[in-house]
Write a protein that holds these residues in place. Structure first.
Motif, short mmCIF file in Angstrom:
data_model
loop_
_atom_site.label_atom_id
_atom_site.label_comp_id
_atom_site.label_asym_id
_atom_site.label_seq_id
_atom_site.Cartn_x
_atom_site.Cartn_y
_atom_site.Cartn_z
N ASP A 184 0.97 -1.18 0.04
CA ASP A 184 0.00 0.04 -0.07
C ASP A 184 0.95 1.38 0.02
O ASP A 184 1.47 1.69 0.94
N ALA A 185 0.91 1.78 -1.10
CA ALA A 185 2.04 2.96 -1.10
C ALA A 185 1.62 4.25 -0.35
O ALA A 185 2.42 5.02 -0.05
N SER A 186 0.50 4.10 0.12
CA SER A 186 -0.01 5.28 1.06
C SER A 186 0.32 5.04 2.46
O SER A 186 0.02 5.84 3.32
N ALA A 187 0.68 3.79 2.83
CA ALA A 187 1.04 3.62 4.14
C ALA A 187 1.87 4.57 4.90
O ALA A 187 3.04 4.81 4.30
N PRO A 188 1.74 4.72 6.03
CA PRO A 188 2.50 5.95 6.77
C PRO A 188 3.95 5.46 6.95
O PRO A 188 5.03 6.22 7.04
N PRO A 240 5.64 0.84 2.28
CA PRO A 240 4.69 0.27 1.30
C PRO A 240 4.15 -0.96 1.79
O PRO A 240 3.32 -1.34 1.11
N ARG A 271 -6.46 1.75 7.97
CA ARG A 271 -7.14 2.52 6.60
C ARG A 271 -8.52 1.44 6.26
O ARG A 271 -8.08 0.30 5.75
N ASP A 273 -11.22 5.15 4.00
CA ASP A 273 -10.21 5.10 2.87
C ASP A 273 -9.30 6.30 3.45
O ASP A 273 -8.72 6.97 2.68
N ARG A 274 -9.18 6.42 4.90
CA ARG A 274 -8.10 7.38 5.17
C ARG A 274 -7.26 6.88 6.65
O ARG A 274 -7.80 6.19 7.33
N TRP A 275 -5.98 7.09 6.41
CA TRP A 275 -5.11 6.43 7.44
C TRP A 275 -5.48 7.06 8.87
O TRP A 275 -5.58 8.36 8.72
N HIS A 292 -6.34 -2.28 6.35
CA HIS A 292 -4.93 -2.14 6.17
C HIS A 292 -4.62 -1.61 7.69
O HIS A 292 -4.92 -0.86 7.92
#
Length: 217
Positions: free
Chosen positions: A60-64, A67, A102, A159-161, A207
């Motif tokens: 997941d490229a958006s993971a804080p 990935p 997420r 859909d937001r961390w 996630h």
């Protein structure tokens, strides 16, 4: 010489305390785990019905924290089905837990949970955030039966961390979302140390990243 010896002793004591403090903190971000495989260092469990859980490491490229993330991917819609991933080698009674999550999808549920004082797959505490229902709840699971004893209705954006937090000391529990204290409650059902981990429900595709545990005593 005596003063240097005393300072040396103090230094050793401080070093021991620092090492002990570090040993009480654990952080897992899954970056070293192979993609598509179960998370190393975790035991998989299930409360309720349905097929066995399928926890795997995904990209997941958006993971804080990088990935790689952890997700339960079976998408089974059994309502009374609660997959768990329990961290091995860590046992605590009083602890502060947090996890970034997420909520991606789910028709029955879109849930993320933190588990504490886990005795077995039928007995533990869980703090749960739900993006489908927009609420956060605190449960005790006793003999496989989930019993709510605190909670609040609050936005849990899909859909937001976000960061879910749970802190327990003795009978007192506090639940946080994104650094904001939501509620506190008391319960004495489980008083012994137990495992910690993450939890989800039914067909939730959630996630998880940056799972942190600090033992408080």
């Amino acid at each position: 010489m005596q003063r240097r010896g005393l300072f040396g002793l103090v230094g050793l004591v401080l070093a021991d305390r620092q090492a002990e403090a570090q040993s009480q903190r654990h952080r897992v971000d899954f970056e070293g785990a192979p993609l598509g495989a179960p998370p190393p260092g975790f035991s998989i469990a299930l409360t309720g019905g349905g097929p066995p859980p399928r926890w795997v490491v995904l990209e997941d490229a958006s993971a804080p924290a990088g990935p790689k993330v952890l997700a339960e991917t079976s998408r089974d819609r059994t309502d009374n089905r609660f997959p768990l991933a329990m961290l091995n080698g860590v046992s605590a009674r009083d602890a502060a837990l947090s996890v970034r999550f997420r909520a991606i999808d789910g028709q029955v549920d879109q849930a993320a949970g933190l588990v504490l004082r886990y005795r077995d797959d039928r007995n533990y505490y869980v703090a749960r955030a739900n993006a489908l229902e927009n609420n956060v709840r605190l449960y005790r699971v006793v003999d496989g039966r989930r019993i709510q004893f605190a909670g609040i209705d609050v936005p849990v954006p899909r859909d937001r961390w976000q960061t879910l937090g749970l802190r327990a000391e003795g009978e007192r529990f506090e639940v946080w979302l994104d650094g904001r204290a939501l509620f506190s409650s008391t319960d004495w059902t489980f008083t012994n140390a137990g495992q910690v981990g993450v939890w989800t429900k039914a067909d939730s595709l959630t996630h998880f990243d940056s799972f942190e545990v600090e033992a408080l005593r």
